[in-house]
Write an enzyme that holds these catalytic residues in place. Structure first.
Site, PDB file in Angstrom:
ATOM      1  NE  ARG A 108      -1.717   1.434   3.787  1.00 21.59           N
ATOM      2  CZ  ARG A 108      -1.166   2.563   4.212  1.00 21.59           C
ATOM      3  NH1 ARG A 108      -1.332   3.688   3.533  1.00 21.59           N
ATOM      4  NH2 ARG A 108      -0.421   2.583   5.303  1.00 21.59           N
ATOM      5  CB  VAL A 109       1.764   3.958  -2.025  1.00 21.89           C
ATOM      6  CG1 VAL A 109       3.037   3.158  -2.172  1.00 21.89           C
ATOM      7  CG2 VAL A 109       0.892   3.827  -3.241  1.00 21.89           C
ATOM      8  CB  SER A 110      -0.330   7.559   1.580  1.00 21.51           C
ATOM      9  OG  SER A 110       0.040   6.787   2.686  1.00 21.51           O
ATOM     10  CB  THR A 111      -0.258  10.140  -2.572  1.00 19.05           C
ATOM     11  OG1 THR A 111       1.163  10.011  -2.619  1.00 19.05           O
ATOM     12  CG2 THR A 111      -0.678  10.801  -1.256  1.00 19.05           C
TER      13      THR A 111
ATOM     14  CD  GLN B 132       3.431   7.840  -0.900  1.00 19.52           C
ATOM     15  OE1 GLN B 132       2.467   7.109  -0.722  1.00 19.52           O
ATOM     16  NE2 GLN B 132       4.073   8.431   0.086  1.00 19.52           N
TER      17      GLN B 132
END
Length: 190
Positions: free
Chosen positions: A7-10, A13
């Protein structure tokens, strides 16, 4: 089977580094997601958790990729353990399929419980101290004595509708009805 979750936040990324490490670890499936860690509903995480079977292992690159908080992380891993599913975090070298990995995770759990208990104790102490000083908890009342008198005066004058009185005082109809004296009952205007 080893199932990976990345998982990445944005969107700016990249998941590449996590994905490469999860493949090196032998993950046959990798669920990838772009979502804030604080977000409650994470579709790909839900799919990954549903896909896991007894004796499978969920692998993440780092602990913060999985849990929103320590409590959430512990809840997820405990749920996996209850189903006979292992958990592995690559960067923190935590592997609940080993006895030392289980020990570390139990220590995390104890720390999270300790933290919750301290927060509860502080909250109770703060409420007790406020009560001793004569303060009451809760939301302040919308209607002050002056506002109640003004509402009654406006209502008795019969020049404004109930809605106009409410707008003038910044209150709802229900609040007005709770405070006015009904002895001077009139037919309500819209």
């Amino acid at each position: 089977m080893r199932i990976g979750y990345a998982r990445v936040s944005t969107t700016d990324q990249s998941l590449d580094l996590q994905e490469d490490d999860l493949k090196k670890e032998g993950c046959e499936k990798i669920y990838k997601e772009v979502a804030s860690g604080a977000k409650t509903e994470r579709v790909e995480l839900k799919k990954a958790l549903e896909d896991l079977r007894k004796d499978d292992v969920l692998v993440v690159w780092k602990l913060d990729r999985l849990g929103r908080s320590l409590k959430h992380l512990i809840d997820v891993v405990t749920g996996l353990n209850d189903r006979g599913v292992g958990f592995k975090s690559l960067k923190e070298s935590i592997d609940t399929t080993t006895s030392s990995g289980k020990l570390i995770f139990h220590i995390f759990g104890a720390l999270a419980e300790f933290e919750r208990e301290i927060i509860r104790e502080r909250t109770q102490a703060g409420l007790k101290a406020a009560k001793a000083r004569g303060r009451k908890g809760g939301r302040p009342r919308k209607m002050t004595k002056k506002k109640i008198e003004m509402a009654q005066t406006l209502y008795d004058a019969d020049k404004l509708s109930v809605d106009e009185i409410c707008k003038e005082l910044g209150i709802s109809r229900g609040t007005l009805y709770r405070y006015i004296d009904w002895k001077s009952y009139r037919v309500f205007k819209k």
